[in-house]
Design a protein around this motif. Structure first.
Motif, short mmCIF file in Angstrom:
data_model
loop_
_atom_site.label_atom_id
_atom_site.label_comp_id
_atom_site.label_asym_id
_atom_site.label_seq_id
_atom_site.Cartn_x
_atom_site.Cartn_y
_atom_site.Cartn_z
N ASN A 39 -3.27 5.49 7.32
CA ASN A 39 -2.76 6.44 6.32
C ASN A 39 -1.68 5.84 5.43
OD1 ASN A 39 -0.54 6.38 7.97
ND2 ASN A 39 -0.47 8.56 8.40
N ALA A 40 -1.36 4.55 5.65
CA ALA A 40 -0.32 3.92 4.82
C ALA A 40 -0.47 2.41 4.91
CB ALA A 40 1.07 4.32 5.32
N GLY A 41 0.03 1.75 3.87
CA GLY A 41 -0.07 0.30 3.84
C GLY A 41 0.62 -0.35 5.02
N MET A 42 1.66 0.32 5.53
CA MET A 42 2.46 -0.33 6.57
C MET A 42 1.80 -0.32 7.96
SD MET A 42 3.81 2.29 8.56
CE MET A 42 5.46 1.89 9.08
N ASN A 43 0.74 0.46 8.14
CA ASN A 43 0.17 0.58 9.49
C ASN A 43 -0.16 -0.78 10.11
OD1 ASN A 43 -1.87 3.57 8.83
ND2 ASN A 43 0.32 3.33 9.03
N ILE A 69 -6.48 6.92 4.08
CA ILE A 69 -7.05 8.28 4.11
C ILE A 69 -5.97 9.23 4.59
CG2 ILE A 69 -8.70 9.81 5.24
CD1 ILE A 69 -10.74 7.66 5.12
N ARG A 70 -5.75 10.28 3.83
CA ARG A 70 -4.83 11.31 4.29
C ARG A 70 -5.58 12.64 4.39
NH1 ARG A 70 1.09 9.48 1.80
NH2 ARG A 70 1.11 7.57 3.02
N ALA A 71 -6.23 12.80 5.51
CA ALA A 71 -6.98 14.04 5.79
C ALA A 71 -6.84 14.27 7.28
CB ALA A 71 -8.44 13.87 5.42
N GLU A 92 -5.94 4.14 -2.82
CA GLU A 92 -5.43 2.78 -2.58
C GLU A 92 -3.92 2.80 -2.70
OE1 GLU A 92 -7.22 -0.70 -4.62
OE2 GLU A 92 -8.77 0.72 -5.21
N MET A 93 -3.28 2.10 -1.78
CA MET A 93 -1.83 2.00 -1.84
C MET A 93 -1.47 0.53 -2.06
SD MET A 93 0.99 3.15 0.94
CE MET A 93 0.66 4.87 0.91
N LEU A 94 -0.83 0.27 -3.19
CA LEU A 94 -0.38 -1.09 -3.46
C LEU A 94 0.97 -1.28 -2.79
CD1 LEU A 94 -1.22 -0.98 -7.26
CD2 LEU A 94 -2.38 -2.43 -5.61
N PHE A 175 12.95 10.24 3.87
CA PHE A 175 12.99 9.50 5.14
C PHE A 175 11.54 9.39 5.57
CE2 PHE A 175 13.49 8.48 9.53
CZ PHE A 175 14.68 7.76 9.59
N TRP A 176 11.02 8.17 5.58
CA TRP A 176 9.57 8.03 5.78
C TRP A 176 9.19 7.70 7.21
CZ3 TRP A 176 5.21 5.33 7.03
CH2 TRP A 176 4.02 5.88 6.54
N MET A 177 8.21 8.46 7.73
CA MET A 177 7.66 8.19 9.06
C MET A 177 6.14 8.20 8.94
SD MET A 177 10.05 10.78 11.22
CE MET A 177 9.68 10.15 12.83
N TRP A 216 5.86 5.56 -6.63
CA TRP A 216 6.14 4.42 -5.75
C TRP A 216 7.20 4.83 -4.74
CZ3 TRP A 216 7.10 -1.13 -8.18
CH2 TRP A 216 6.77 -2.10 -7.24
N ASN A 217 6.96 4.46 -3.50
CA ASN A 217 7.91 4.76 -2.44
C ASN A 217 8.40 3.45 -1.83
OD1 ASN A 217 9.38 5.97 -0.46
ND2 ASN A 217 7.63 6.69 0.75
N LEU A 218 9.70 3.22 -1.86
CA LEU A 218 10.26 2.01 -1.26
C LEU A 218 10.93 2.44 0.04
CD1 LEU A 218 12.14 0.55 -4.40
CD2 LEU A 218 9.70 0.52 -3.93
N VAL A 219 10.38 1.97 1.15
CA VAL A 219 10.93 2.39 2.45
C VAL A 219 11.73 1.23 3.03
CG1 VAL A 219 10.42 3.33 4.73
CG2 VAL A 219 8.90 3.82 2.82
N PHE A 220 12.92 1.56 3.50
CA PHE A 220 13.78 0.55 4.11
C PHE A 220 13.71 0.76 5.62
CE2 PHE A 220 15.67 1.88 -0.04
CZ PHE A 220 15.13 0.82 -0.75
N VAL A 239 11.14 -4.24 4.53
CA VAL A 239 10.78 -3.43 3.36
C VAL A 239 9.30 -3.09 3.42
CG1 VAL A 239 10.52 -3.45 0.84
CG2 VAL A 239 12.60 -4.35 1.89
N ASP A 240 8.99 -1.83 3.17
CA ASP A 240 7.60 -1.34 3.13
C ASP A 240 7.48 -0.52 1.87
OD1 ASP A 240 5.57 0.60 3.23
OD2 ASP A 240 6.49 1.68 4.89
N THR A 241 6.71 -0.98 0.89
CA THR A 241 6.58 -0.14 -0.30
C THR A 241 5.14 0.31 -0.47
OG1 THR A 241 5.95 -1.59 -2.15
CG2 THR A 241 8.26 -1.69 -1.39
N GLY A 242 4.97 1.45 -1.11
CA GLY A 242 3.63 1.97 -1.35
C GLY A 242 3.55 2.60 -2.72
N MET A 243 2.72 2.00 -3.58
CA MET A 243 2.51 2.60 -4.91
C MET A 243 1.14 3.25 -4.94
SD MET A 243 2.14 0.80 -8.65
CE MET A 243 3.84 0.54 -8.97
N1 SER Z 1 4.99 3.84 3.96
C1 SER Z 1 5.34 4.43 2.70
C2 SER Z 1 4.33 5.43 2.25
O1 SER Z 1 3.25 5.45 2.75
C3 SER Z 1 5.48 3.36 1.66
O2 SER Z 1 4.47 2.41 1.77
O3 SER Z 1 4.61 6.20 1.38
#
Ligand code: SER
Length: 541
Positions: A39-43, A69-71, A92-94, A175-177, A216-220, A239-243
């Motif tokens: 569900n996110a680039g960081m997985n 996928i967010r379902a 797609e998450m860049l 605050f991203w989880m 764009w979300n920049l997660v620290f 750093v984990d970012t998702g555009m």
């Molecule tokens: N993990 C954050 C998000 O999915 C940034 O990549 O929004």
């Protein structure tokens, strides 16, 4: 004006210039427990964040486009699809990633450099959010002064007032989880004012408005959320970012490169979706025209007849992407968990297909178009296109058989009852394969109430009956002394403590009979499970 392919490439090139290694998207089948889908680039990078794996890249940076996928699950956008212009089940998450390497300063500066200086987003239309915990609600951590200062410097460099352009957000928005547990941290998002005048002064940020959307979300990343609810400091900061790729495309393309904000941007008005709509137009003989919610409302109305075809085009295109990419990654429609989410999505797509006049399987006929647009970036889609088509055809054909009968029944029942009872929703589910959200959709279209509590009660009762029946299934394969029945626990857990009842040697094989097991036995054409059994501290296969 850049095409979607050029925008994606431009993002990856930018970070390659900043010494990031371009890595492929991970599969949609999540590697982390507790997720239905990636569900996110960081997985895929969780083990690096936790310090379990050492990043193989020097410097320890990466960039990619990730299929998401967010379902179902924590992040679920299913209900919004088609009714607004910027939520999808598949997108797609860049992302750009630092594994214990750079932190807030570079992440924020580079985000600005790419978006404002290279792509040309008007700085005065950008709003950055920073984390401001609501201590009265027990939010973790402190106000993110550091992020505020970096953004402030950048806005000031364009003569803009940071107190206007920077908006504070508490744990809900900043605050991203990824789920209930796992690496997490405060985040800073970039939102874009899309009103014709561009003068909202931050008032629409995080207000669920299609006039001001997050791109764009920049997660620290600095904590790990533990299963007991506590936050453990990680050994290093990341750093984990998702555009949102489709959103970036929509803003750049629909404003003609930021020249004209009079037309509201829509993800569906980009070349990400256009080829699918062109194909659907040919197949259905109908035309797609972009639609927008009425001023002041967040979504296009479900009961407005004039919009139904446009919504159907959108839902079908969105769902087709989710289904095709999932099947290509080996996740098939089925009866449980993530497989059932896919089946629900497929059945929704079939139902929307009726609005465009499709009564026979049609989804597979869109797959080649999808492959043409995305097969190079995601070669697994091209490689498994024929499997994708086969699965879609099979699933659609079997649902088509019951859909019409179920729809007739729905109309007959609701015409007399005036509402949808729990019993009736359960009957549609059980006998006609109507996922509950499909029934809910039919009810919403007709402005009818649905008794969800009654439905859920019947579902619970059915689960209980199935569980009891499974417990009483006895399969005897060996000549054993014990009469005890092994309880199968694998529907609920993957491991359990058990008592050894009997050990029996037959030829070279050793059979260990326990009172409980999470391992499914080979029967009814299903292969058995494999795993480890630990006895007295020694594990064996
Ligand atoms: N993990 C954050 C998000 O999915 C940034 O990549 O929004």
């Amino acid at each position: 004006m850049m095409t979607a392919t050029e925008i994606r490439q431009s993002f990856l090139d930018f970070f390659r210039e900043k010494q990031h290694t371009v890595v492929p998207s991970a599969s949609l089948m999540p590697q982390s427990p507790g997720l239905l889908f990636t569900n996110a680039g960081m997985n895929q990078f969780v083990p690096y964040f936790l310090g379990v794996w050492t990043p193989p890249w020097t410097p320890a940076r990466a960039t990619d486009t990730q299929k998401c996928i967010r379902a179902g699950g924590k992040h679920n956008d299913l209900e919004d699809v088609g009714y607004d212009s910027y939520h999808h089940t598949f997108f797609e998450m860049l992302g750009n990633w630092s594994f214990g390497d750079y932190f807030k300063k570079e992440a924020i500066r580079w985000a600005w450099e790419l978006v404002v200086e290279r792509w040309g987003f008007p700085a005065e239309r950008l709003y950055a959010t920073v984390y401001a915990p609501d201590k009265s609600k027990g939010d973790p951590g402190e106000f993110d002064q550091e992020a505020w200062d970096y953004w402030a410097e950048l806005f000031r460099s364009r003569g803009l007032d940071p107190d206007v352009q920077i908006v504070h957000g508490n744990v809900k928005d900043n605050f991203w989880m990824m789920g209930e547990t796992g690496p997490c941290g405060p985040c800073s998002e970039l939102h874009v004012d899309l009103t014709p005048e561009g003068d909202t002064k931050g008032s629409l940020v995080n207000k669920d408005s299609d006039q001001c959307i997050e791109i764009w979300n920049l997660v620290f990343i600095q904590y790990n959320a533990e299963s007991d609810g506590s936050m453990r400091n990680l050994p290093a900061c990341h750093v984990d970012t998702g555009m949102g790729f489709e959103r970036a495309c929509s803003i750049m393309q629909c404003t003609d490169g930021f020249k004209d904000f009079s037309r509201k941007p829509s993800n569906y008005a980009t070349d990400v979706f256009r080829p699918l709509f062109d194909r659907l137009e040919v197949l259905s003989g109908r035309k797609y025209a972009d639609v927008y919610p009425a001023p002041g409302s967040k979504k296009v109305g479900a009961q407005d007849d004039s919009l139904q075809e446009a919504i159907a085009f959108r839902v079908i295109a969105d769902h087709l992407r989710t289904l095709s990419f999932s099947i290509a990654d080996g996740i098939l429609p089925g009866n449980n968990g993530r497989n059932y989410v896919l089946r629900r999505i497929l059945r929704r797509a079939v139902r929307y297909g009726r609005r465009l006049g499709f009564t026979q399987p049609f989804l597979a006929e869109l797959v080649d178009t999808l492959v043409e647009s995305f097969g190079q970036v995601f070669p697994e889609l091209a490689a498994r296109a024929s499997t994708v088509k086969e699965v879609l055809n099979r699933e659609e054909a079997s649902f088509n058989e019951t859909l019409d009968r179920g729809l007739e029944l729905f109309d007959a029942e609701t015409a007399s009852a005036g509402k949808v009872s729990g019993e009736f929703a359960f009957k549609l589910y059980d006998t006609y394969g109507f996922p509950i959200d499909l029934t809910a959709l039919l009810a919403e279209e007709r402005g009818l109430e649905i008794d969800m509590d009654g439905f859920n009660r019947l579902m619970d009762e059915q689960r209980e009956r199935a569980r009891a029946a499974r417990k009483s299934e006895v399969v005897r394969a060996l000549d054993l002394k014990t009469d005890a029945v092994t309880e199968f626990t694998g529907y609920d857990v993957d491991e359990c403590a058990a008592t050894v009842l009997e050990v029996s040697r037959q030829g070279d094989s050793l059979f260990i009979i326990t009172d409980k097991t999470p391992f499914y036995a080979e029967m009814g054409g299903q292969v058995s499970d494999a795993g480890l059994i630990e006895i007295g501290g020694t594990a064996t296969m």
